[in-house]
Design a protein around this motif. Sequence first.
Motif, PDB file in Angstrom:
ATOM      1  N   ASP A  38       0.819  -1.219   0.000  1.00  0.00           N
ATOM      2  CA  ASP A  38       0.000   0.000   0.000  1.00  0.00           C
ATOM      3  C   ASP A  38       0.852   1.268   0.000  1.00  0.00           C
ATOM      4  O   ASP A  38       0.359   2.356   0.280  1.00  0.00           O
ATOM      5  CB  ASP A  38      -0.945   0.007   1.202  1.00  0.00           C
ATOM      6  N   ASN A  39       2.158   1.101  -0.313  1.00  0.00           N
ATOM      7  CA  ASN A  39       3.110   2.223  -0.421  1.00  0.00           C
ATOM      8  C   ASN A  39       3.426   2.851   0.940  1.00  0.00           C
ATOM      9  O   ASN A  39       3.899   3.992   0.993  1.00  0.00           O
ATOM     10  CB  ASN A  39       2.589   3.316  -1.363  1.00  0.00           C
ATOM     11  N   GLN A  40       3.179   2.133   2.018  1.00  0.00           N
ATOM     12  CA  GLN A  40       3.381   2.692   3.352  1.00  0.00           C
ATOM     13  C   GLN A  40       4.388   1.892   4.169  1.00  0.00           C
ATOM     14  O   GLN A  40       4.425   0.660   4.104  1.00  0.00           O
ATOM     15  CB  GLN A  40       2.053   2.702   4.128  1.00  0.00           C
ATOM     16  N   ILE A  41       5.189   2.629   4.934  1.00  0.00           N
ATOM     17  CA  ILE A  41       5.981   2.057   6.023  1.00  0.00           C
ATOM     18  C   ILE A  41       5.361   2.586   7.307  1.00  0.00           C
ATOM     19  O   ILE A  41       5.157   3.795   7.456  1.00  0.00           O
ATOM     20  CB  ILE A  41       7.454   2.489   5.945  1.00  0.00           C
ATOM     21  N   ILE A  42       5.053   1.679   8.219  1.00  0.00           N
ATOM     22  CA  ILE A  42       4.394   2.081   9.457  1.00  0.00           C
ATOM     23  C   ILE A  42       5.284   1.727  10.642  1.00  0.00           C
ATOM     24  O   ILE A  42       5.825   0.621  10.723  1.00  0.00           O
ATOM     25  CB  ILE A  42       3.012   1.415   9.601  1.00  0.00           C
ATOM     26  N   LEU A  43       5.445   2.684  11.532  1.00  0.00           N
ATOM     27  CA  LEU A  43       6.221   2.511  12.755  1.00  0.00           C
ATOM     28  C   LEU A  43       5.256   2.251  13.906  1.00  0.00           C
ATOM     29  O   LEU A  43       4.394   3.078  14.205  1.00  0.00           O
ATOM     30  CB  LEU A  43       7.054   3.765  13.033  1.00  0.00           C
ATOM     31  N   TRP A  44       5.411   1.081  14.535  1.00  0.00           N
ATOM     32  CA  TRP A  44       4.522   0.682  15.611  1.00  0.00           C
ATOM     33  C   TRP A  44       5.272   0.665  16.938  1.00  0.00           C
ATOM     34  O   TRP A  44       6.371   0.127  17.030  1.00  0.00           O
ATOM     35  CB  TRP A  44       3.966  -0.720  15.377  1.00  0.00           C
ATOM     36  N   ASN A  45       4.660   1.238  17.972  1.00  0.00           N
ATOM     37  CA  ASN A  45       5.136   1.090  19.344  1.00  0.00           C
ATOM     38  C   ASN A  45       4.188   0.107  20.014  1.00  0.00           C
ATOM     39  O   ASN A  45       3.040   0.432  20.318  1.00  0.00           O
ATOM     40  CB  ASN A  45       5.121   2.437  20.059  1.00  0.00           C
ATOM     41  N   LEU A  46       4.648  -1.115  20.251  1.00  0.00           N
ATOM     42  CA  LEU A  46       3.760  -2.180  20.689  1.00  0.00           C
ATOM     43  C   LEU A  46       3.326  -2.057  22.144  1.00  0.00           C
ATOM     44  O   LEU A  46       2.494  -2.833  22.611  1.00  0.00           O
ATOM     45  CB  LEU A  46       4.420  -3.537  20.446  1.00  0.00           C
ATOM     46  N   ASN A  47       3.892  -1.110  22.875  1.00  0.00           N
ATOM     47  CA  ASN A  47       3.445  -0.862  24.240  1.00  0.00           C
ATOM     48  C   ASN A  47       2.354   0.203  24.301  1.00  0.00           C
ATOM     49  O   ASN A  47       1.875   0.556  25.379  1.00  0.00           O
ATOM     50  CB  ASN A  47       4.613  -0.420  25.122  1.00  0.00           C
ATOM     51  N   LYS A  48       2.006   0.724  23.139  1.00  0.00           N
ATOM     52  CA  LYS A  48       0.964   1.740  23.083  1.00  0.00           C
ATOM     53  C   LYS A  48      -0.303   1.157  22.475  1.00  0.00           C
ATOM     54  O   LYS A  48      -0.399  -0.037  22.208  1.00  0.00           O
ATOM     55  CB  LYS A  48       1.447   2.943  22.254  1.00  0.00           C
ATOM     56  N   ALA A  49      -1.267   2.020  22.238  1.00  0.00           N
ATOM     57  CA  ALA A  49      -2.517   1.596  21.623  1.00  0.00           C
ATOM     58  C   ALA A  49      -2.266   1.186  20.175  1.00  0.00           C
ATOM     59  O   ALA A  49      -1.138   1.191  19.694  1.00  0.00           O
ATOM     60  CB  ALA A  49      -3.542   2.725  21.699  1.00  0.00           C
ATOM     61  N   LYS A  50      -3.332   0.880  19.459  1.00  0.00           N
ATOM     62  CA  LYS A  50      -3.204   0.340  18.115  1.00  0.00           C
ATOM     63  C   LYS A  50      -2.810   1.382  17.066  1.00  0.00           C
ATOM     64  O   LYS A  50      -2.474   1.024  15.939  1.00  0.00           O
ATOM     65  CB  LYS A  50      -4.510  -0.334  17.711  1.00  0.00           C
ATOM     66  N   GLU A  51      -2.877   2.658  17.401  1.00  0.00           N
ATOM     67  CA  GLU A  51      -2.493   3.684  16.445  1.00  0.00           C
ATOM     68  C   GLU A  51      -0.972   3.732  16.308  1.00  0.00           C
ATOM     69  O   GLU A  51      -0.243   3.637  17.299  1.00  0.00           O
ATOM     70  CB  GLU A  51      -3.028   5.043  16.867  1.00  0.00           C
ATOM     71  N   PRO A  52      -0.438   3.878  15.073  1.00  0.00           N
ATOM     72  CA  PRO A  52       1.014   3.868  14.863  1.00  0.00           C
ATOM     73  C   PRO A  52       1.695   5.136  15.359  1.00  0.00           C
ATOM     74  O   PRO A  52       1.057   6.176  15.525  1.00  0.00           O
ATOM     75  CB  PRO A  52       1.130   3.738  13.337  1.00  0.00           C
ATOM     76  N   ASP A  53       3.009   5.014  15.575  1.00  0.00           N
ATOM     77  CA  ASP A  53       3.817   6.172  15.959  1.00  0.00           C
ATOM     78  C   ASP A  53       4.201   7.014  14.755  1.00  0.00           C
ATOM     79  O   ASP A  53       4.604   8.168  14.916  1.00  0.00           O
ATOM     80  CB  ASP A  53       5.095   5.711  16.671  1.00  0.00           C
ATOM     81  N   GLY A  54       4.122   6.447  13.568  1.00  0.00           N
ATOM     82  CA  GLY A  54       4.473   7.209  12.370  1.00  0.00           C
ATOM     83  C   GLY A  54       4.137   6.438  11.108  1.00  0.00           C
ATOM     84  O   GLY A  54       4.191   5.212  11.091  1.00  0.00           O
ATOM     85  N   ILE A  55       3.774   7.166  10.055  1.00  0.00           N
ATOM     86  CA  ILE A  55       3.501   6.584   8.750  1.00  0.00           C
ATOM     87  C   ILE A  55       4.355   7.313   7.715  1.00  0.00           C
ATOM     88  O   ILE A  55       4.369   8.543   7.663  1.00  0.00           O
ATOM     89  CB  ILE A  55       2.007   6.688   8.376  1.00  0.00           C
ATOM     90  N   PHE A  56       5.067   6.545   6.897  1.00  0.00           N
ATOM     91  CA  PHE A  56       5.967   7.091   5.889  1.00  0.00           C
ATOM     92  C   PHE A  56       5.499   6.564   4.530  1.00  0.00           C
ATOM     93  O   PHE A  56       5.392   5.355   4.341  1.00  0.00           O
ATOM     94  CB  PHE A  56       7.404   6.662   6.168  1.00  0.00           C
ATOM     95  N   GLU A  57       5.235   7.451   3.599  1.00  0.00           N
ATOM     96  CA  GLU A  57       4.642   7.052   2.327  1.00  0.00           C
ATOM     97  C   GLU A  57       5.509   7.458   1.145  1.00  0.00           C
ATOM     98  O   GLU A  57       6.162   8.498   1.162  1.00  0.00           O
ATOM     99  CB  GLU A  57       3.248   7.681   2.164  1.00  0.00           C
ATOM    100  N   ILE A  58       5.499   6.607   0.106  1.00  0.00           N
ATOM    101  CA  ILE A  58       6.109   6.932  -1.180  1.00  0.00           C
ATOM    102  C   ILE A  58       5.106   6.586  -2.268  1.00  0.00           C
ATOM    103  O   ILE A  58       3.984   6.173  -1.974  1.00  0.00           O
ATOM    104  CB  ILE A  58       7.449   6.187  -1.394  1.00  0.00           C
ATOM    105  N   ALA A  59       5.508   6.728  -3.525  1.00  0.00           N
ATOM    106  CA  ALA A  59       4.571   6.527  -4.634  1.00  0.00           C
ATOM    107  C   ALA A  59       4.502   5.085  -5.122  1.00  0.00           C
ATOM    108  O   ALA A  59       3.662   4.764  -5.963  1.00  0.00           O
ATOM    109  CB  ALA A  59       4.955   7.441  -5.799  1.00  0.00           C
ATOM    110  N   ASP A  60       5.388   4.206  -4.601  1.00  0.00           N
ATOM    111  CA  ASP A  60       5.451   2.825  -5.087  1.00  0.00           C
ATOM    112  C   ASP A  60       5.366   1.838  -3.936  1.00  0.00           C
ATOM    113  O   ASP A  60       5.681   2.173  -2.782  1.00  0.00           O
ATOM    114  CB  ASP A  60       6.757   2.608  -5.857  1.00  0.00           C
ATOM    115  N   PRO A  61       4.968   0.583  -4.236  1.00  0.00           N
ATOM    116  CA  PRO A  61       4.899  -0.446  -3.190  1.00  0.00           C
ATOM    117  C   PRO A  61       6.264  -0.705  -2.561  1.00  0.00           C
ATOM    118  O   PRO A  61       7.299  -0.661  -3.232  1.00  0.00           O
ATOM    119  CB  PRO A  61       4.393  -1.682  -3.945  1.00  0.00           C
TER     120      PRO A  61
END
Length: 324
Positions: A38-61
Amino acid sequence: LREYTKHTKDVLDLYWFSTLFIHATWQNTCVLLSAGLDNQIILWNLNKAKEPDGIFEIADPLTSVCFVPESDKHFVSGSFDMIVRLWDIPSKKIIDYQKTTDVITSMSFSPDGNILLIGLYKGQCIAYAMNSFKMSFIEKIDCRNGSGTYSGGRKVTGIHFINNKEVLITTADSRLRALNLDDFTQKYKYKGHTNTEIQMKAMLSEDEDYVICGSEDGNVFLWNRYNQYIPTINPAITGFKREHNGSVEYFKACNGATVTNAQFAPLIILQKVSKCYQEYLPPAIVKQIIVACAYDGQIKVFYQLLVLPQNTIVISTYLIHSYI
């Protein structure tokens, strides 16, 4: 148990940050990167809720991602557009990039963080030096046969650094290759398993004596890291090549399902389990514990038991757990 569902298409790679965290907001946490189609890199903090700590997007998979060693603020990514990108997490900006010659299929850093090795779709690897968060080209390496069906090259599916001087490359031509990083030459080639489609990755045992890999035929394959065979006939006659390691054994792990990943248990686990068996009569030693994952979702744990009844050695391999 938590379920994270921010990605909208297939996730192709995951990477844990595996050392002590430096960033003040991440103390005593588990941090994970995921990269997807989906062209996204997602940074997860697993000690937090389900929302990510950061989303990084480009134009390609995205096909691959990994943290820069010893830095929780930087990571690199590979994608269909053939570009390696170096990201700064706090600013969410790309601070360096390199254009490759093919689709990127895998990547990994050397343990000291000085070399970034990129695997490509047609059986090549590119080595970059990493200095002060800047990438510079070192060498392009062919990981493909000189002739035969796959001489045009097959994708690099796994990169496992043995140490700062040697790396194990898995390719979709049913071959593993150990490369010397001093001159980027091939030291050993391992074969016997089947891998033409799946994103497999061969690994080394913690004592560095054995190589292990899954297979599309449902077996787990094991090789001596170094070739023990010495031919009795002149190699000039037989065509024997010492760097071609055929000292392979295998066992059936899954019937009708591809073994996508196989690994040795850490030595500390092996020692604890073996200590329990030494209290049995007759006493026994657990030589190895192997975890195998199958394409159909099964996870199986095997152990190799060495029993010493009346000075006789009996070695058997047993399935001890199966998870679905």
